[in-house]
Design a protein around this motif. Structure first.
Motif, PDB file in Angstrom:
ATOM      1  N   UNK A 112      35.739  37.150  16.076  1.00 42.09           N
ATOM      2  CA  UNK A 112      36.237  38.299  16.814  1.00 42.09           C
ATOM      3  C   UNK A 112      35.872  38.820  18.105  1.00 42.09           C
ATOM      4  N   UNK A 113      35.002  38.048  18.948  1.00 41.95           N
ATOM      5  CA  UNK A 113      34.326  38.708  20.148  1.00 41.95           C
ATOM      6  C   UNK A 113      34.929  37.593  21.125  1.00 41.95           C
ATOM      7  N   UNK A 114      34.971  38.160  22.307  1.00 39.98           N
ATOM      8  CA  UNK A 114      35.281  37.371  23.566  1.00 39.98           C
ATOM      9  C   UNK A 114      34.162  36.560  24.326  1.00 39.98           C
ATOM     10  N   UNK A 115      34.584  35.336  24.674  1.00 38.86           N
ATOM     11  CA  UNK A 115      33.652  34.358  25.394  1.00 38.86           C
ATOM     12  C   UNK A 115      34.241  34.232  26.571  1.00 38.86           C
ATOM     13  N   UNK A 284      32.820  39.682  37.089  1.00 38.59           N
ATOM     14  CA  UNK A 284      32.512  40.262  36.039  1.00 38.59           C
ATOM     15  C   UNK A 284      33.188  41.376  35.705  1.00 38.59           C
ATOM     16  N   UNK A 285      33.641  42.101  36.854  1.00 39.70           N
ATOM     17  CA  UNK A 285      34.413  43.111  36.661  1.00 39.70           C
ATOM     18  C   UNK A 285      35.997  42.828  36.055  1.00 39.70           C
ATOM     19  N   UNK A 286      36.360  41.658  36.130  1.00 42.98           N
ATOM     20  CA  UNK A 286      37.638  41.006  35.517  1.00 42.98           C
ATOM     21  C   UNK A 286      37.401  40.690  33.929  1.00 42.98           C
ATOM     22  N   UNK A 287      36.308  40.249  33.722  1.00 43.80           N
ATOM     23  CA  UNK A 287      35.739  39.936  32.228  1.00 43.80           C
ATOM     24  C   UNK A 287      35.951  41.326  31.600  1.00 43.80           C
ATOM     25  N   UNK A 288      35.161  42.118  32.134  1.00 44.42           N
ATOM     26  CA  UNK A 288      35.156  43.484  31.790  1.00 44.42           C
ATOM     27  C   UNK A 288      36.495  44.077  31.296  1.00 44.42           C
ATOM     28  N   UNK A 289      37.149  44.025  32.260  1.00 45.72           N
ATOM     29  CA  UNK A 289      38.702  44.772  32.310  1.00 45.72           C
ATOM     30  C   UNK A 289      39.587  43.865  31.073  1.00 45.72           C
ATOM     31  N   UNK A 290      39.304  42.574  31.026  1.00 45.46           N
ATOM     32  CA  UNK A 290      39.616  41.885  29.800  1.00 45.46           C
ATOM     33  C   UNK A 290      39.371  42.242  28.504  1.00 45.46           C
ATOM     34  N   UNK A 295      43.199  41.506  27.415  1.00 46.93           N
ATOM     35  CA  UNK A 295      44.284  40.526  28.231  1.00 46.93           C
ATOM     36  C   UNK A 295      43.264  39.351  28.394  1.00 46.93           C
ATOM     37  N   UNK A 296      44.188  38.142  28.790  1.00 43.52           N
ATOM     38  CA  UNK A 296      43.569  36.985  29.118  1.00 43.52           C
ATOM     39  C   UNK A 296      42.879  36.893  30.453  1.00 43.52           C
ATOM     40  N   UNK A 300      39.625  30.739  31.152  1.00 46.73           N
ATOM     41  CA  UNK A 300      39.408  30.884  29.858  1.00 46.73           C
ATOM     42  C   UNK A 300      38.362  29.960  29.141  1.00 46.73           C
ATOM     43  N   UNK A 301      38.059  30.213  27.934  1.00 49.61           N
ATOM     44  CA  UNK A 301      36.703  29.544  27.282  1.00 49.61           C
ATOM     45  C   UNK A 301      37.510  28.178  27.176  1.00 49.61           C
ATOM     46  N   UNK A 302      38.643  27.753  26.995  1.00 49.09           N
ATOM     47  CA  UNK A 302      39.333  26.357  26.911  1.00 49.09           C
ATOM     48  C   UNK A 302      39.085  25.765  28.295  1.00 49.09           C
ATOM     49  N   UNK A 303      39.254  26.570  29.377  1.00 46.79           N
ATOM     50  CA  UNK A 303      39.355  25.868  30.685  1.00 46.79           C
ATOM     51  C   UNK A 303      37.769  25.444  30.747  1.00 46.79           C
ATOM     52  N   UNK A 304      36.548  26.292  30.278  1.00 45.51           N
ATOM     53  CA  UNK A 304      35.263  26.032  30.459  1.00 45.51           C
ATOM     54  C   UNK A 304      35.169  24.611  29.524  1.00 45.51           C
ATOM     55  N   UNK A 305      35.677  24.556  28.381  1.00 43.97           N
ATOM     56  CA  UNK A 305      35.665  23.333  27.609  1.00 43.97           C
ATOM     57  C   UNK A 305      35.920  22.192  28.486  1.00 43.97           C
TER      58      UNK A 305
END
Length: 331
Positions: A112-115, A284-290, A295-296, A300-305
């Motif tokens: 249940x954590x964000x990557x 990083x600001x965007x990731x923190x806001x997510x 929010x998405x 995404x992690x799927x994009x990174x894969x």
């Protein structure tokens, strides 16, 4: 938000400087095996320096951890952080194999954590501006692109880059920026064809052609060992115009659009969006806001894969000298 940083090399220091001045964020701890680097990062963001990252987590109890370790160490640390219930912002590439990248993604989902993986090119103003121009239809349907990324060989911090089993080489570590952006622009990759040459310990050059399911084609070059300044270039061609960018020439896009008469064919300079902070700050600001908003993210992690999968397919093509269809060798 309470944040900790693990790894205080070049990227760790970059994030320390940015997070240290970001409203609503407290960097409570930074960790690095080299005490001097931990001390420097701590001074940059007002944190407490540590050599032992596990001790740091126990004492400062962060909500989110920024991972800036060498690529081959990403998976093991991300899995441990996920088990602790911590959100994770990890430098690219996600991992050296698709299986590891998917395992990281699955572990974070399970706990249940964000990557978030730092494919920062999507946050560079000129690249984002070009993406927006293409999406708006300014140059018609985009069908062809060329991306170039040249820089000095990464030495000085350590020699792990020279070990392909640890860095993945120039495609996985450097060109993956443009692989990700090209996929953002054109969608699914159908096949790849690549060549890599490594004439010396401090030089590696790669050329890649990506064919997309949409019919678009992207040609990419990546070069470690360039004697000049770090250089990025791209050219995106559509049915009604072309967008060019060269980091050594201009700081704005050169957009040329076909018109009805020769006397009206002029270059329109499209300035980059004005930014107060650098793209790493915005990323990083965007990731923190997510994390805060649930929010998405833009990437995404799927994009990174997917970027890892394509980079591996390119490596396989370079080894065999043959085109590789996606879904082929990707381990």
């Amino acid at each position: 938000m309470n944040i900790a940083i693990i790894g205080c090399g070049t990227m760790g220091m970059t994030h320390a400087h940015n997070l240290g001045k970001m409203p609503g964020v407290k960097v409570s701890g930074v960790a690095d095996l080299i005490q001097k680097r931990a001390d420097q990062a701590a001074e940059a963001c007002g944190a407490v320096p540590y050599k032992d990252w596990e001790l740091m987590l126990e004492q400062v109890k962060p909500d989110t951890v920024v991972v800036c370790l060498p690529t081959y160490l990403h998976k093991s640390l991300v899995l441990k952080l996920a088990e602790r219930g911590l959100h994770i912002i990890c430098e690219k590439p996600a991992a050296l194999t698709l299986e590891d990248a998917k395992e990281m993604k699955a572990a974070c989902s399970k706990h249940g954590v964000r990557l978030f993986i730092g494919h920062v090119v999507r946050f560079f103003p000129n690249y984002r501006n070009a993406f927006d121009q293409v999406r708006s239809g300014k140059i018609g349907e985009a069908k062809m692109a060329y991306f170039k990324r040249h820089g000095s060989y990464p030495i000085g911090v350590s020699f792990w880059y020279r070990d392909r089993s640890k860095s993945g080489g120039v495609i996985m570590d450097l060109m993956i920026h443009d692989i990700d952006f090209a996929c953002w622009l054109f969608g699914d990759v159908e096949s790849v064809y690549a060549s890599v040459t490594k004439p010396s310990l401090s030089m590696e050059y790669a050329q890649v052609t990506l064919k997309f399911s949409s019919g678009a084609i992207a040609n990419l070059t990546g070069f470690w060992g360039y004697a000049g300044p770090f250089t990025t270039q791209f050219e995106i061609s559509g049915k009604e115009g072309i967008i060019r960018f060269d980091s050594n020439q201009v700081q704005s896009l050169d957009l040329k659009v076909a018109t009805g008469g020769d006397d009206q064919k002029v270059a329109v300079q499209v300035p980059s969006s004005p930014t107060l902070h650098d793209p790493y700050y915005d990323e990083v600001k965007h990731f923190i806001e997510c994390i805060r908003e649930g929010s998405e993210p833009i990437v995404s992690a799927a994009d990174a894969c997917r970027a890892v999968e394509i980079a591996l397919a390119c490596e396989h093509s370079a080894q065999t000298g043959q085109p590789v269809r996606m879904g082929g060798i990707t381990s």
